[in-house]
Structure formats: structure tokens, C-alpha cells
Design a protein around this motif. Sequence first.
Motif, PDB file in Angstrom:
ATOM      1  N   PHE A  94      54.678  31.465  31.434  1.00 27.29           N
ATOM      2  CA  PHE A  94      54.468  32.258  32.589  1.00 27.29           C
ATOM      3  C   PHE A  94      53.286  33.135  32.572  1.00 27.29           C
ATOM      4  N   LYS A  95      52.676  33.122  31.420  1.00 26.78           N
ATOM      5  CA  LYS A  95      51.544  34.117  31.425  1.00 26.78           C
ATOM      6  C   LYS A  95      50.512  33.908  32.432  1.00 26.78           C
ATOM      7  N   GLY A  96      50.186  32.647  32.608  1.00 25.77           N
ATOM      8  CA  GLY A  96      48.976  32.483  33.573  1.00 25.77           C
ATOM      9  C   GLY A  96      49.467  32.099  34.786  1.00 25.77           C
ATOM     10  N   THR A  97      50.757  32.511  35.267  1.00 26.19           N
ATOM     11  CA  THR A  97      51.399  32.594  36.580  1.00 26.19           C
ATOM     12  C   THR A  97      51.037  33.544  37.347  1.00 26.19           C
ATOM     13  N   PRO A  98      50.679  33.720  38.404  1.00 21.83           N
ATOM     14  CA  PRO A  98      50.229  34.991  39.302  1.00 21.83           C
ATOM     15  C   PRO A  98      51.368  35.748  39.363  1.00 21.83           C
ATOM     16  N   GLY A  99      51.458  36.793  38.902  1.00 16.68           N
ATOM     17  CA  GLY A  99      52.509  37.976  39.204  1.00 16.68           C
ATOM     18  C   GLY A  99      53.820  37.843  38.146  1.00 16.68           C
ATOM     19  N   LEU A 100      54.506  36.465  37.919  1.00 18.82           N
ATOM     20  CA  LEU A 100      55.487  36.149  37.256  1.00 18.82           C
ATOM     21  C   LEU A 100      55.198  36.713  35.773  1.00 18.82           C
ATOM     22  N   GLY A 101      54.054  36.375  35.433  1.00 19.42           N
ATOM     23  CA  GLY A 101      53.957  36.824  33.804  1.00 19.42           C
ATOM     24  C   GLY A 101      54.045  38.309  33.781  1.00 19.42           C
ATOM     25  N   ASN A 102      53.538  39.146  34.728  1.00 20.22           N
ATOM     26  CA  ASN A 102      53.507  40.607  34.959  1.00 20.22           C
ATOM     27  C   ASN A 102      55.160  40.822  35.247  1.00 20.22           C
TER      28      ASN A 102
ATOM     29  N   VAL B 281      40.033  39.879  32.812  1.00 23.21           N
ATOM     30  CA  VAL B 281      39.506  38.768  33.878  1.00 23.21           C
ATOM     31  C   VAL B 281      38.671  37.877  33.149  1.00 23.21           C
ATOM     32  N   ALA B 282      37.627  38.433  32.538  1.00 22.30           N
ATOM     33  CA  ALA B 282      36.621  37.319  32.086  1.00 22.30           C
ATOM     34  C   ALA B 282      37.138  36.303  31.122  1.00 22.30           C
ATOM     35  N   GLY B 283      37.975  36.752  30.127  1.00 21.45           N
ATOM     36  CA  GLY B 283      38.797  35.983  29.065  1.00 21.45           C
ATOM     37  C   GLY B 283      39.504  35.038  29.588  1.00 21.45           C
ATOM     38  N   ASP B 284      40.559  35.658  30.717  1.00 20.41           N
ATOM     39  CA  ASP B 284      41.596  34.599  31.251  1.00 20.41           C
ATOM     40  C   ASP B 284      40.951  33.583  32.163  1.00 20.41           C
ATOM     41  N   ARG B 285      39.718  33.852  32.960  1.00 13.69           N
ATOM     42  CA  ARG B 285      39.070  32.686  33.736  1.00 13.69           C
ATOM     43  C   ARG B 285      38.360  31.927  32.893  1.00 13.69           C
ATOM     44  N   GLU B 286      37.938  32.149  31.829  1.00 18.08           N
ATOM     45  CA  GLU B 286      37.307  31.269  30.885  1.00 18.08           C
ATOM     46  C   GLU B 286      38.443  30.161  30.313  1.00 18.08           C
ATOM     47  N   GLU B 287      39.693  30.818  29.982  1.00 15.13           N
ATOM     48  CA  GLU B 287      40.555  30.023  29.616  1.00 15.13           C
ATOM     49  C   GLU B 287      41.252  29.146  30.637  1.00 15.13           C
ATOM     50  N   GLY B 288      41.068  29.403  32.105  1.00 19.31           N
ATOM     51  CA  GLY B 288      41.913  28.668  32.903  1.00 19.31           C
ATOM     52  C   GLY B 288      42.944  29.091  33.290  1.00 19.31           C
ATOM     53  N   LEU B 289      43.329  30.463  33.104  1.00 20.14           N
ATOM     54  CA  LEU B 289      44.744  31.069  33.582  1.00 20.14           C
ATOM     55  C   LEU B 289      44.472  31.772  34.892  1.00 20.14           C
ATOM     56  N   ARG B 290      45.629  31.677  35.593  1.00 16.58           N
ATOM     57  CA  ARG B 290      45.449  32.430  37.159  1.00 16.58           C
ATOM     58  C   ARG B 290      46.579  33.460  37.086  1.00 16.58           C
ATOM     59  N   THR B 291      46.047  34.674  36.575  1.00 13.20           N
ATOM     60  CA  THR B 291      46.584  35.785  36.746  1.00 13.20           C
ATOM     61  C   THR B 291      46.316  36.358  38.085  1.00 13.20           C
ATOM     62  N   LEU B 292      47.052  37.343  38.528  1.00 13.77           N
ATOM     63  CA  LEU B 292      47.083  37.831  39.601  1.00 13.77           C
ATOM     64  C   LEU B 292      45.866  38.276  40.197  1.00 13.77           C
ATOM     65  N   PRO B 293      45.109  39.026  39.406  1.00 12.07           N
ATOM     66  CA  PRO B 293      43.751  39.422  39.788  1.00 12.07           C
ATOM     67  C   PRO B 293      42.695  38.185  40.044  1.00 12.07           C
ATOM     68  N   ILE B 294      42.852  37.075  39.380  1.00 12.06           N
ATOM     69  CA  ILE B 294      42.100  35.824  39.410  1.00 12.06           C
ATOM     70  C   ILE B 294      42.521  35.225  40.727  1.00 12.06           C
ATOM     71  N   ALA B 295      44.060  35.056  40.891  1.00  7.32           N
ATOM     72  CA  ALA B 295      44.265  34.528  42.311  1.00  7.32           C
ATOM     73  C   ALA B 295      44.308  35.251  43.442  1.00  7.32           C
ATOM     74  N   VAL B 296      44.319  36.576  43.361  1.00  4.16           N
ATOM     75  CA  VAL B 296      44.298  37.047  44.785  1.00  4.16           C
ATOM     76  C   VAL B 296      43.073  38.115  44.820  1.00  4.16           C
ATOM     77  N   GLY B 297      42.208  38.303  43.882  1.00  5.64           N
ATOM     78  CA  GLY B 297      41.341  39.142  43.648  1.00  5.64           C
ATOM     79  C   GLY B 297      41.663  40.589  42.992  1.00  5.64           C
ATOM     80  N   GLU B 298      40.618  41.255  42.477  1.00  2.06           N
ATOM     81  CA  GLU B 298      41.035  42.474  41.450  1.00  2.06           C
ATOM     82  C   GLU B 298      41.577  43.532  42.339  1.00  2.06           C
ATOM     83  N   ARG B 299      40.974  43.951  43.508  1.00  3.25           N
ATOM     84  CA  ARG B 299      41.418  45.207  44.377  1.00  3.25           C
ATOM     85  C   ARG B 299      42.751  44.831  45.083  1.00  3.25           C
ATOM     86  N   ARG B 300      43.022  43.625  45.376  1.00  2.00           N
ATOM     87  CA  ARG B 300      44.319  43.385  45.953  1.00  2.00           C
ATOM     88  C   ARG B 300      45.396  43.316  44.870  1.00  2.00           C
TER      89      ARG B 300
END
Length: 277
Positions: free
Chosen positions: A125-133, A180-199
Motif C-alpha cells: 500500500f505504501k506507493g498507492t496514492p492515499g491508501l498508504g496514508n 517526493v524526490a526519493g519516492d519518485r526515483e523509486e517509482g512510487l505513486r504517493t498522493l503528492p506525486i499522483a495529484v501534485g504537492e499542493r493538492r
Amino acid sequence: MYDTARGVAELARPANCVAAAVLTGTGAFVAGAGGAAVAAAVAAVVTAFAVAAGNAINDYFDRDIDAVNRPDRPIPRGAVSARGALGVAAAWFLVAVAFAALLPPLAIAIAGINLVALVTYTTVFKGTPGLGNALVSYLVGSTFLFGGAAVGAPEAVVVLALLAGLSTFTREVIKDVEDVAGDREEGLRTLPIAVGERRALWVGAGALLVAVGASPVPYFTGTFGGVYLLLVAAADAVMLYACYEGFGDPASAQRRFKYGTFLAAVAFVVGRAALLV
């Protein structure tokens, strides 16, 4: 040898283990531990070892990400091998399971669900937008429910669990923005990567507003008195400021949230203690 021992201790995150155990104890106290002090203590021990194991598992699966985001952690710096971290995690899980078997059935069920959740968080779940959180938020909130269930009164701490869970969701979103930097490099799609940091930060702010709105409920239902309301208002203010701070300095903001969560827990403890005087 010293660095290895130090690395093993760091895998557990002792401060986090103690903090989680305190939250479980808080849940038991607010629920009315009374003559169930032994059960409350056992639940706190279970929580501490389960959190330690979960942290070690997380470090094992995050070792490549940590090489970018947290190079000083035990595995990236070579203090503990990846296989060694797994072995330590397994030992700590076994200790948690052994102590959990001494508790009431509902507490055992919560412990079982949480142990599975700790493992699946990093692996699924960690790399799933919102669900990991959301999963991490549940785990934090459930520490209070677990403490309440250990003494036979989980319903008494539902609002406290809700407050902790929702505020944790906000803090986790801010933490993802920081990483964000490390998660993006690892290919994870966390919520900030999926929808943008401010959103993502606004989503977190929405969750916190729900928590703040729910925080006075124990006062209006007569469960706790005015002292609770004053303390929880201070906790709300700390967390709201941290949420605002997250838009500019996520590293400081996510740490500040811990203080707000603990202050909210203090509000519940004092509110409960006032009824016993």
C-alpha cells in the motif's frame, strides 16, 4: 559490533516504540483501566514490539529509497544487513504475538489485523496514492482502540482514535511531500506525486479540519469537562499551524504534528483523571 548493536536499535526507532506504547496506555486509561492495569501494560508491550518490527520491515523494503532520502539509516550505511533486518523484525513480531495472546479476544483481533497491516503497508500500500496514508492513520488511531479493548472498553476511546487517525493522515501527506524526490526515483505513486504537492496538502488539511471539528464532542456529550476542552483546543491550534507550515516547510511541519497529537492525548488523560478526583 557497537555500530551493529546501534543499528539494530535504530531499526526499532525506540522513541516511536515508546510513543506508541504510551498511546496504547493512554487508550487503556481513558477507557478506564481500573483493575486491568496488567492487561494495559501487556497491551503497551505488544504495541512497542509490533511497532519495532514494523519499522524494521519498513527499512528492509525501503533500503533503496533510504539510500537517497535517509542514507544515515542502518541498512544504507551498512550497520545492519538487509537479511539481518528481516531476522530482527521476525523476532520482534514473535514477541508481540506471544504477549498479545494474553489479552481479550477483541484486543487479539485488533493486534492480528495491525500486524498484517504493518507488513502489507510497505509491500503493497505504501506507493498507492492515499491508501498508504490511510493505513498508517488507522494504525496510529488503533493504538488507542487496542488499549481500550485490552481493558474491555474500546467504545470509550473512539473519538480519541478518530482524532489521532485523521491528524496522522495529514502528517503522513506532509511527510510524503517531504519525500517526493526519493519516492519518485523509486517509482512510487504517493498522493503528492499522483495529484501534485499542493493538492495533496489541501487533502490533508481537509482531514485535519474534520478532526478539529470532532474534538469538542466529548465535552458537549458531558464525557469530559472544561479542562479537556482547553487542552484539546491548544492541540488543535498546534496541528492547524503545522498544517499551514506544511505548505512551506514540510520537514518541520510533520514533526510538529507529533506534538499536537500528544497534546490531544494529554487532553484526554486529564479529562479522564478529572472525573476520578
